[in-house]
Design a protein around this motif. Structure first.
Motif, PDB file in Angstrom:
ATOM      1  N   ARG A 148     -11.735 -11.905  -1.468  1.00  0.00           N
ATOM      2  CA  ARG A 148     -12.509 -12.858  -0.679  1.00  0.00           C
ATOM      3  C   ARG A 148     -11.777 -14.175  -0.456  1.00  0.00           C
ATOM      4  N   ILE A 149     -10.549 -14.314  -0.940  1.00  0.00           N
ATOM      5  CA  ILE A 149      -9.760 -15.516  -0.683  1.00  0.00           C
ATOM      6  C   ILE A 149      -9.172 -15.434   0.723  1.00  0.00           C
ATOM      7  N   ALA A 150      -9.294 -16.495   1.483  1.00  0.00           N
ATOM      8  CA  ALA A 150      -8.685 -16.533   2.811  1.00  0.00           C
ATOM      9  C   ALA A 150      -7.200 -16.244   2.706  1.00  0.00           C
ATOM     10  N   GLY A 151      -6.729 -15.318   3.512  1.00  0.00           N
ATOM     11  CA  GLY A 151      -5.324 -14.933   3.473  1.00  0.00           C
ATOM     12  C   GLY A 151      -5.001 -13.865   2.456  1.00  0.00           C
ATOM     13  N   SER A 152      -6.023 -13.256   1.819  1.00  0.00           N
ATOM     14  CA  SER A 152      -5.782 -12.226   0.809  1.00  0.00           C
ATOM     15  C   SER A 152      -4.995 -11.062   1.391  1.00  0.00           C
ATOM     16  N   GLU A 153      -4.057 -10.554   0.598  1.00  0.00           N
ATOM     17  CA  GLU A 153      -3.265  -9.398   1.000  1.00  0.00           C
ATOM     18  C   GLU A 153      -4.014  -8.086   0.782  1.00  0.00           C
ATOM     19  N   LEU A 154      -5.206  -8.152   0.196  1.00  0.00           N
ATOM     20  CA  LEU A 154      -5.954  -6.922  -0.083  1.00  0.00           C
ATOM     21  C   LEU A 154      -6.742  -6.415   1.121  1.00  0.00           C
ATOM     22  N   VAL A 155      -7.003  -7.298   2.104  1.00  0.00           N
ATOM     23  CA  VAL A 155      -7.854  -6.917   3.231  1.00  0.00           C
ATOM     24  C   VAL A 155      -7.204  -7.287   4.559  1.00  0.00           C
ATOM     25  N   ASP A 156      -7.629  -6.591   5.593  1.00  0.00           N
ATOM     26  CA  ASP A 156      -7.303  -6.926   6.975  1.00  0.00           C
ATOM     27  C   ASP A 156      -8.580  -7.274   7.712  1.00  0.00           C
ATOM     28  N   LEU A 157      -8.512  -8.231   8.641  1.00  0.00           N
ATOM     29  CA  LEU A 157      -9.634  -8.514   9.526  1.00  0.00           C
ATOM     30  C   LEU A 157      -9.543  -7.548  10.700  1.00  0.00           C
ATOM     31  N   VAL A 158     -10.465  -6.604  10.745  1.00  0.00           N
ATOM     32  CA  VAL A 158     -10.474  -5.567  11.775  1.00  0.00           C
ATOM     33  C   VAL A 158     -11.587  -5.874  12.758  1.00  0.00           C
ATOM     34  N   TYR A 159     -11.237  -6.014  14.028  1.00  0.00           N
ATOM     35  CA  TYR A 159     -12.225  -6.384  15.049  1.00  0.00           C
ATOM     36  C   TYR A 159     -12.999  -5.160  15.506  1.00  0.00           C
ATOM     37  N   VAL A 160     -14.341  -5.297  15.506  1.00  0.00           N
ATOM     38  CA  VAL A 160     -15.205  -4.236  16.021  1.00  0.00           C
ATOM     39  C   VAL A 160     -15.631  -4.533  17.447  1.00  0.00           C
ATOM     40  N   SER A 161     -15.429  -5.772  17.880  1.00  0.00           N
ATOM     41  CA  SER A 161     -15.621  -6.172  19.273  1.00  0.00           C
ATOM     42  C   SER A 161     -14.691  -7.346  19.503  1.00  0.00           C
ATOM     43  N   GLU A 171      -4.759  -0.448   1.282  1.00  0.00           N
ATOM     44  CA  GLU A 171      -4.542   0.773   0.502  1.00  0.00           C
ATOM     45  C   GLU A 171      -5.376   0.802  -0.771  1.00  0.00           C
ATOM     46  N   LEU A 172      -5.513  -0.341  -1.437  1.00  0.00           N
ATOM     47  CA  LEU A 172      -6.318  -0.406  -2.657  1.00  0.00           C
ATOM     48  C   LEU A 172      -7.786  -0.504  -2.279  1.00  0.00           C
ATOM     49  N   LYS A 173      -8.562   0.524  -2.572  1.00  0.00           N
ATOM     50  CA  LYS A 173      -9.970   0.561  -2.198  1.00  0.00           C
ATOM     51  C   LYS A 173     -10.835   0.681  -3.455  1.00  0.00           C
ATOM     52  N   PRO A 174     -11.946  -0.067  -3.509  1.00  0.00           N
ATOM     53  CA  PRO A 174     -12.796  -0.036  -4.711  1.00  0.00           C
ATOM     54  C   PRO A 174     -13.236   1.366  -5.115  1.00  0.00           C
ATOM     55  N   ALA A 175     -13.545   2.234  -4.139  1.00  0.00           N
ATOM     56  CA  ALA A 175     -14.038   3.577  -4.474  1.00  0.00           C
ATOM     57  C   ALA A 175     -12.998   4.380  -5.249  1.00  0.00           C
ATOM     58  N   HIS A 360     -20.043  -1.833  -5.860  1.00  0.00           N
ATOM     59  CA  HIS A 360     -19.565  -2.145  -4.503  1.00  0.00           C
ATOM     60  C   HIS A 360     -19.595  -0.869  -3.675  1.00  0.00           C
ATOM     61  N   TYR A 361     -20.096  -0.975  -2.398  1.00  0.00           N
ATOM     62  CA  TYR A 361     -20.445   0.237  -1.666  1.00  0.00           C
ATOM     63  C   TYR A 361     -20.022   0.209  -0.197  1.00  0.00           C
ATOM     64  N   SER A 362     -18.809  -0.225   0.063  1.00  0.00           N
ATOM     65  CA  SER A 362     -18.276  -0.163   1.428  1.00  0.00           C
ATOM     66  C   SER A 362     -16.761  -0.183   1.382  1.00  0.00           C
ATOM     67  N   GLU A 363     -16.148   0.056   2.530  1.00  0.00           N
ATOM     68  CA  GLU A 363     -14.696  -0.004   2.669  1.00  0.00           C
ATOM     69  C   GLU A 363     -14.205  -1.420   2.921  1.00  0.00           C
ATOM     70  N   GLY A 364     -15.164  -2.371   3.013  1.00  0.00           N
ATOM     71  CA  GLY A 364     -14.813  -3.764   3.241  1.00  0.00           C
ATOM     72  C   GLY A 364     -15.445  -4.665   2.204  1.00  0.00           C
ATOM     73  N   LEU A 365     -15.617  -5.959   2.549  1.00  0.00           N
ATOM     74  CA  LEU A 365     -16.122  -6.930   1.593  1.00  0.00           C
ATOM     75  C   LEU A 365     -17.639  -6.918   1.477  1.00  0.00           C
TER      76      LEU A 365
END
Length: 381
Positions: A148-161, A171-175, A360-365
């Motif tokens: 949840r830190i701005a600029g984290s290397e763990l996530v990408d901002l993926v646009y849905v629109s 690649e590292l996913k909680p599930a 935690h129950y999604s592929e995102g935050l």
């Protein structure tokens, strides 16, 4: 001039070493300045601009749209820190300005942490970590904090629109890392055999209500949903009615009784603006303590909630019942950075002899759930 282009970008898409103007001197502009100073120090903020304001802001000159047109050689890019960016881009284009884009950070500053914010919360985070039940709970919470830190290397901002995006794990996913914490939202650490009377804050489509109403032990589920039956899928509506175990209360749970305005956005609908005892408003708010008395709820065994950042005031209005009945709790705590630490801190400080866990129950935050289970009802898995 080329054809007008309405673009929306995040901080990673800004070219390096550019001169930037921030358009908008409200909260969005102020938070965007903080972000760029911490995450993109290569960028030079040269001034602010605004449609209506003039003078200075945080030591920077505020330019009018016409001044931006007259001084185009003094900046490389305009970041519009407003939800009205399409209209602003269109207006600037009419003045001959083609370097303006919508900026994503004003949508996320209440959601993600800046690095210095997380440092300032070090004491609170250490208290949460110490109070969590297991090493895997602590590891998952640390993982989510880092993501949840701005600029984290763990996530990408993926646009849905074109102007809406979600933070998705790479690649590292909680599930994969925490399978025992990512199986069944709201129910991973709940002993359902001990649930006879339950409350759900935010019923929406009715899927969790259907599951609970099918439990042999359940006697009644009280669902609080400001949208009423219109929110529940038609098929679920009839099944819940036939179950004889479901009572829908068309109110929102809060820390007081009041009327409030409501933003209608499907599963993301939320109470907006200040909540007070105003005589006008679109939805009725109430407290769980008051409703438990009105409805003669015999006992609260389980409370689950996903109410779009209203969880803290809901818990404030429910604490008398929670302390009396010692229910199992499954509370969403992902909607904002304030509640991400605020809900664990509140429950850890208020509740005695409880076990605290994370799911935690999604592929995102999104879709993080904080569990508080009385020690006498907790079953080690």
């Amino acid at each position: 001039m080329s054809e007008i282009e309405i673009r929306y970008i995040d901080h990673t898409a800004i070219p390096y070493n550019k001169r930037v103007c921030l358009y908008g001197v409200g909260k969005g502009g102020a938070e965007s300045l903080k972000l760029l100073r911490q995450i993109r120090p290569d960028l030079e903020v040269v001034f602010f601009a605004d449609t209506y304001q003039s003078g200075s802001f945080d030591g920077f000159e505020i330019l009018t749209p016409q001044a931006l047109a007259d001084r185009k050689d003094e900046y490389d890019l305009i970041l519009i820190c407003s939800c009205y960016y399409p209209e602003i881009i269109t207006n600037l284009y009419s003045l001959g300005i083609e370097s303006a884009v919508g900026f994503s950070w004003p949508k996320f500053y209440g959601y993600q942490f800046l690095p210095d914010e997380l440092v300032s919360l070090n004491g609170e985070i250490n208290f949460i970590l110490k109070s969590l039940h297991s090493d895997t709970d602590r590891a998952l919470f640390k993982f989510l904090c880092e993501a949840r830190i701005a600029g984290s290397e763990l996530v990408d901002l993926v646009y849905v629109s074109e102007n809406s995006g979600n933070f998705i794990f790479k690649e590292l996913k909680p599930a994969k890392i925490f399978p025992e914490h990512t199986t069944s939202s709201y129910f991973d650490f709940v002993d359902l055999s001990k649930v006879e009377y339950a409350v759900q804050a935010g019923v929406y489509d009715g899927s969790e209500a259907l599951f609970l109403s099918g439990l042999k032990e359940l006697k009644m589920l009280y669902g609080f949903e400001p949208l009423g039956y219109t929110a529940i899928a038609e098929a679920a509506r009839s099944k819940l009615s036939d179950s004889g175990k479901f009572s829908l209360i068309p109110k929102g749970l809060w820390n007081c009784e009041a009327l409030a305005d409501f933003a209608y956005d499907g599963s993301a609908s939320f109470v907006k603006g200040a909540v007070d005892f105003q005589s006008t408003g679109t939805v009725q708010l109430t407290t769980l303590t008051e409703e438990a008395g009105r409805l003669s709820i015999p006992r609260l065994d389980l409370l689950i909630a996903d109410i779009e950042n209203a969880e803290i005031p809901m818990l404030e209005g429910a604490m008398e019942v929670i302390e009396r009945d010692r229910p199992q709790l499954a509370i969403c705590f992902y909607h904002s950075k304030k509640q991400f630490t605020g809900i664990p801190l509140m429950l850890m400080n208020e509740l005695k002899d409880y076990v605290f866990k994370i799911g935690h129950y999604s592929e995102g935050l999104d879709e993080s759930v904080f569990y508080a289970i009385p020690e006498e009802k907790f079953v080690e898995k």
